[in-house]
Design an enzyme around this catalytic site. Sequence first.
Site, mmCIF file in Angstrom:
data_model
loop_
_atom_site.group_PDB
_atom_site.id
_atom_site.type_symbol
_atom_site.label_atom_id
_atom_site.label_comp_id
_atom_site.label_asym_id
_atom_site.label_seq_id
_atom_site.Cartn_x
_atom_site.Cartn_y
_atom_site.Cartn_z
ATOM 1 N N HIS A 47 -11.155 -8.281 -2.258
ATOM 2 C CA HIS A 47 -9.893 -8.749 -2.842
ATOM 3 C C HIS A 47 -10.082 -9.073 -4.326
ATOM 4 C CE1 HIS A 47 -6.455 -11.953 -2.738
ATOM 5 N NE2 HIS A 47 -6.033 -10.811 -3.217
ATOM 6 N N GLU A 49 -10.211 -5.891 -6.371
ATOM 7 C CA GLU A 49 -8.861 -5.341 -6.554
ATOM 8 C C GLU A 49 -8.177 -6.005 -7.747
ATOM 9 O OE1 GLU A 49 -4.721 -6.616 -5.318
ATOM 10 O OE2 GLU A 49 -5.887 -6.375 -3.470
#
Length: 820
Positions: free
Chosen positions: A53, A56
């Site tokens: 995450h 990203e």
Amino acid sequence: MPALNHPLPHVETLANGLRVSLRHAPHLKRCAAALRVSAGSHDVPLTWPGLAHFLEHLLFLGTERFPAEQGLMAYVRGQGGQLNAKTCERATEFFFELPVSALAGGLERLCDMLARPRMSLEDQRREREVLHAEFIAWSRDGAAQRQFALFDGLSAAHPLRAFHAGNRYSLNLPSQAFQQALQQFHQDFYQAGQMTLSLAGPQSLEELRALARRYGADLPKGQRLEQSVPPALSTTGIGTYQQLDAHRLDLLFTLEQLPEGAAPALDFLCTWLQSAKPGGLLAGLQQRQLAQSLKAQTLYEFAGQALLHLQLNLSTTEATAPAQVRELLADWLGFFSAQDDWPALRTEYALLQQRQLQVGSALELAQRDSRQTVGELDAQGLEALKVLLVQLQPQVVDNFSNEWRLPPGNPFLRSTAEAPRTGLIRGQTSAHRGLRTFAQDRSRSRRESSALNISQALPADSREGTLILRWRLASPAPAGVHERLLHSLAPLRSDAGEAGVALSFTTSGADWLLKLSGLQQPMPAVLQQALKQLNQPAESFWLQSAATTDDAPLMPIRQLLKAFSEQPQPGEPTVAQPQSLQALWAGARWDGLALALSAGTQEALGQALQKMPGTADTALCQPSPPDTAYRWQTYPGASSEQALLLFCPTPGTRLADEAAWRLLGQLCQTPFYQRLRVELQLGYAVFSAIRQRNGQTGLLFGVQSPKATLTEILQHLEQFLLQLPEQLQALDEPLWNEQRQALAQQFQASLLPLEQAAELLWQAKLAGHPSDYLERLHDSILALTPSAVTQAAMALHSATGGWTVLANGPCPGAPWQAAE
């Protein structure tokens, strides 16, 4: 009816290993890209939860070639597009939608940021704090926590039970081991062999292929890696468990060793599990007053495993209700499993999938293709369905009730009779005076005198169109009446949506709005049913208690956005009765707007409108005078985080004012985000955008923060607006011209998606603008000068058009005035 899009996109693999999916859809006005990386949060080393995450997020912070202010996010915003990214359990997705002319620039930036991110330690430190703020908001959000709690019944060894969001403590930036893991994860998985790039748009396949090859080649070469197989979902061998919280019942089923084709099989089963048609499971639950709603979905599916979730809103708190629900579910599954290969439902399911291809946006089609969504339940899917049904029923139920029926076909999916010939509307009454057909209103200069304005701003399209109807109520509605009406429309909204017509019934202050948008062919029949249900609801409508929900409250910023769009007004605390609804309709006045409708559709809709409640009124669109005050509206909530929306309307109604405001909105999006989210790190929910309501155009700024007070947030907003004129004066001429041209292009009628054009033209109608609004706005934007926009920025800071704040805290005092 136009030919359907080809159900399967063109697929090929480039020399570097990139899988490319291309869909030519000539009806689209925009194009989209979806890039799917086969690696997600469950592929991260256990030592570093949240790493996927975090990566990203880092990828959006710019590269050497495209710094953040020139990167994908800034580029897409500047072109009036949309973008997002999502880290899932076993995949990470990046996607955007843009005007056709901007696709190359978007692809260039997307591939560059995935291949060559900077990932400097300074960027990491800033973004980790943003991620931590997001984590705090997530940990305080009831809906998010309830979703996470659903996995409590799973094996503790399964990654679904682990923490994957990432926060300040799980991402140890100074650690050399962490930095090596971050680089290694990017090197292993962010290469072409792990990626699928899907493009959808009106361009030819040759054009799309050339773009994919040109920019896809920029990704590092690689091969597909095998992702590790997770442990069993459950260690007890029990395939189901439940969670009960007041009116909310969650049933979860763990499925193992499913064959190929499990994804479409699960979707097929969910489609019929949650069907509200007579003879189905939901209808049986409602008849017994056990549940009001049922939602079935797959929460997880990978490597032969799946987690099937049934969410029910119970109608009772009796202790025996969950057991009764499970008993009825088992009985229905027995009935469903006993059917012989479901030929009728498989045909219906294929029609549903084909219709979604026909009406999907460019972004929806690209995402669908990137996930390799199957458009039917083929032989492989059929076998998978039989396997999962066996797992859902360890003991065969063959003495099931005879009350069950397979759902009938959606009538709106089938072709209806030809629309009536063009001409005067037969049976027109005084209540519908002035209603015109397309043939009767060919002259744009003709004075608008109809309660239903049939706009010619968009060409009549044999494929899609939009109808917006508005009722202005003479007095406040009894409390809960709109919610009841909306609830009663739910089955119709579902059928209409499946058939390609989006139906909504919303509030906006004293107004009720009914909107139909999508394929024209089913639209008249949908309208006819909607007006019947609104005007003469069934007797059960008055007997049932008001619809209750057990949904967790919205996060603060979303609650404020909902209040901003709906402008809620307190209803009269009276008991709703049939006569009160009829009195409400009798006193209501209505008008509307029709867009891009063929002559035949117009006449068919005109016949349906003969049942329109209320009185037609051509004078509902008087624009409100500008409010120059400082208004503060408080919407308290349970969250400890502070949230605030600041709405800054234009100082006047001239199109020159709107043009300047729109360019201001485009120019300040990236600096505002950079200042408040990246530099000040107020929180992860930070945005600015142009918004319109009741014909009024304004700039909307939003912030939700776990640490700043409302006063501090407002001070940061005012400081940003104070410095904005100086920032604008520093723009060089090429950038200025580029931004102005990009904005003007967004208002060319031929390039606007129907939904966006309809909203713009509806707001123009409310503001009293002429029918050539789009052309005039386009020209007004091109006529803007830097000095005019700088002057507009000064007027913005001076609150010349007034300021309105919506916040989850009390009014701070002068100069702010608390709304009554």
